[in-house]
Structures are given as C-alpha cells and as structure tokens.
Design a protein around this motif. Structure first.
Motif, mmCIF file in Angstrom:
data_model
loop_
_atom_site.group_PDB
_atom_site.id
_atom_site.type_symbol
_atom_site.label_atom_id
_atom_site.label_comp_id
_atom_site.label_asym_id
_atom_site.label_seq_id
_atom_site.Cartn_x
_atom_site.Cartn_y
_atom_site.Cartn_z
ATOM 1 N N ASN A 32 -8.017 9.036 5.464
ATOM 2 C CA ASN A 32 -8.775 7.874 5.015
ATOM 3 C C ASN A 32 -7.772 6.733 4.891
ATOM 4 O O ASN A 32 -6.674 6.924 4.366
ATOM 5 N N TYR A 34 -6.982 2.505 3.921
ATOM 6 C CA TYR A 34 -7.430 1.465 2.996
ATOM 7 C C TYR A 34 -6.579 0.203 3.152
ATOM 8 O O TYR A 34 -5.373 0.281 3.388
ATOM 9 N N PHE A 48 -11.078 -3.138 2.505
ATOM 10 C CA PHE A 48 -11.728 -2.308 3.519
ATOM 11 C C PHE A 48 -11.241 -0.873 3.381
ATOM 12 O O PHE A 48 -10.138 -0.633 2.927
ATOM 13 N N TYR A 49 -12.105 0.048 3.815
ATOM 14 C CA TYR A 49 -11.637 1.404 3.955
ATOM 15 C C TYR A 49 -12.275 2.014 5.195
ATOM 16 O O TYR A 49 -13.315 1.548 5.674
ATOM 17 N N SER A 50 -11.623 3.062 5.687
ATOM 18 C CA SER A 50 -12.079 3.701 6.914
ATOM 19 C C SER A 50 -11.914 5.209 6.797
ATOM 20 O O SER A 50 -10.852 5.692 6.414
ATOM 21 N N GLN A 55 -14.764 3.428 12.204
ATOM 22 C CA GLN A 55 -15.635 3.381 11.016
ATOM 23 C C GLN A 55 -14.963 2.538 9.947
ATOM 24 O O GLN A 55 -13.923 2.918 9.407
ATOM 25 N N SER A 57 -15.658 0.190 6.382
ATOM 26 C CA SER A 57 -16.526 -0.243 5.299
ATOM 27 C C SER A 57 -15.873 -1.415 4.597
ATOM 28 O O SER A 57 -14.681 -1.361 4.285
ATOM 29 N N SER A 58 -16.651 -2.464 4.399
ATOM 30 C CA SER A 58 -16.149 -3.674 3.777
ATOM 31 C C SER A 58 -16.588 -3.721 2.329
ATOM 32 O O SER A 58 -17.748 -3.453 2.015
ATOM 33 N N GLU A 59 -15.636 -4.037 1.470
ATOM 34 C CA GLU A 59 -15.936 -4.089 0.038
ATOM 35 C C GLU A 59 -16.202 -5.505 -0.448
ATOM 36 O O GLU A 59 -16.942 -5.703 -1.392
ATOM 37 N N LYS B 98 -13.288 6.220 -2.035
ATOM 38 C CA LYS B 98 -12.584 5.086 -2.606
ATOM 39 C C LYS B 98 -11.943 5.449 -3.931
ATOM 40 O O LYS B 98 -12.382 6.348 -4.627
#
Lengths: 113, 111
Positions: A32, A34, A48-50, A55, A57-59, B98
């Motif tokens: 993962n 970040y 962001f994380y992936s 893939q 994901s935007s925070e 997260k």
C-alpha cells in the motif's frame, strides 16, 4: 530489506509551474502506498493512497493528482502549483493485510514562490 | 469519523520521565501506534498496541486502555536526542488501508 526512495529532496518552484515527485519502494511486493503533506510544525495530512497498480484514492480535493504506473512506483503531480502547495511531502508504504507499521521515505521539501 | 487528540507541546529535563497522552475516537479499532519525527526528518515507527497493557521497548514504553480510548507513550531516562515530535496513530476502520495520525506532540528536552 525494504527501502523507500523519494526525489528530489528539496524543490523550489514558481506559482503556476508543474510538479512531479517520485517515490519508489524496493524489497517488497504489492505494498500500500501513501502520499502525505506536512506543513511546518504540523501533523500529517493524507493526500492519496493506493492499494494496487492504477488504483488511487484521493483524500483531499485539490490541484494535486497521483498515479501508480508500476507496483512499487508512486508519483505525485500538479499541473499548476499554488502557494498553498508548499510543504514537506512524504511518501510511505505499508504491507498488505493486517500490517500496521508504515515506512516513510526521506521526504521532499517543496517551496512554491 | 476518527480523531485523535494529543498535547501540542511537552517540556522535560534530561534524565527525567515524560508521558505523552493520546485519546482517540473511532467507530472501530485495530490498535494504536506511535511514531517519532525529528526536525526535517521522516516519521519512524516506535511502537504498536493492539491489546490493553504496557509494551516496553528499551527506554520507550507504550500503554493502551481500549475501554478508555486512551493510550500514552512513556519515555524514560530522557536524552537530548529525544527532542522530536511524537505522533499517535490508528488504522482506519473502513478497510484498514489508511492510518489516521494525531497532530503530534512536540517534546523539548532541556539540559
């Protein structure tokens, strides 16, 4: 052993210019990934994380974007920088599943002038 | 949502013991972590508590009470090099991908 690289270490860019920060991880597969930003003397803001290739994901809605073209490569970009984009950008990785420890790269200190 | 609260600053003298508290609010819970960050550097992992009680790693210990949604980091025999920021963190409960960090506690160690 695992290592995480970030570059450049420091960057000074004018307002309106583009940005590309790169992060690569070695010694692990399918991590993962970040991107965090840290203002001076403040906490870590997740950007962001992936969890896998392609893939993202935007925070936080903003003028930044992220991409993961390869398993262990994570890129942070902007088409036009703002003054408020200044900060310390940190890339991090974490193992899949129940892993809890995050490993951070050395960071990029970005100053937008 | 999830949130963590910790003091913004703590000052202590060399050789002393200092405790940095962290309270959290979360709908689920996977465990509490602590990270250290020196000025200009990257955060580094210190400890993790998934269950109630004390975890000891050298001069550093971390404690968790899940019923109180509370934890602390205990630093003993303080050294000047311990001057840094300390962050508590929890994993999110929507998949665990997260990590949510507190705002950090700045520790100043004086001679």
């Amino acid at each position: 052993s695992q290592t995480i690289h970030q570059w450049p270490a420091t960057l000074v860019q004018p307002v309106g210019s583009p940005l590309s920060l790169e992060c690569t991880v070695e010694g692990t597969s399918n991590p993962n990934l970040y991107w965090y930003r840290q203002a001076a003397g403040r906490g870590l803001q997740l950007l962001f994380y992936s969890v896998g290739i392609g893939q993202i994901s935007s925070e936080v809605p903003q003028n930044l974007s992220a991409s993961r073209p390869q398993d262990r490569q994570f890129i942070l970009s902007s088409k036009k920088l703002l003054l408020s984009d200044s900060g310390f950008y940190l890339c991090a990785w974490k193992g899949q599943g129940s892993s809890y420890e995050q490993y951070f790269g050395p960071g990029t200190r970005l100053t937008v002038t | 949502g999830q949130s963590l609260e910790q003091p913004s600053e703590v000052t202590a003298v060399e050789g002393a013991i200092v405790q940095i508290n962290c309270t959290y609010q979360t709908s689920g819970f996977y465990g509490l972590s602590w990270y250290q960050q020196h000025d200009g550097g990257a955060p580094t992992f210190l400890s993790y508590n998934a269950l109630d009680g004390l975890e000891e790693t050298g001069r550093f210990s971390s404690f968790l009470s899940r019923s109180d949604s509370y934890g602390y980091l205990l630093l003993q025999e303080l050294q000047m090099k311990d001057s840094a920021s300390y962050f508590c963190a929890v994993r999110d409960t929507t998949g665990g991908f997260k990590t949510i960090f507190g705002a950090g506690t700045r520790l100043f160690v004086k001679a």
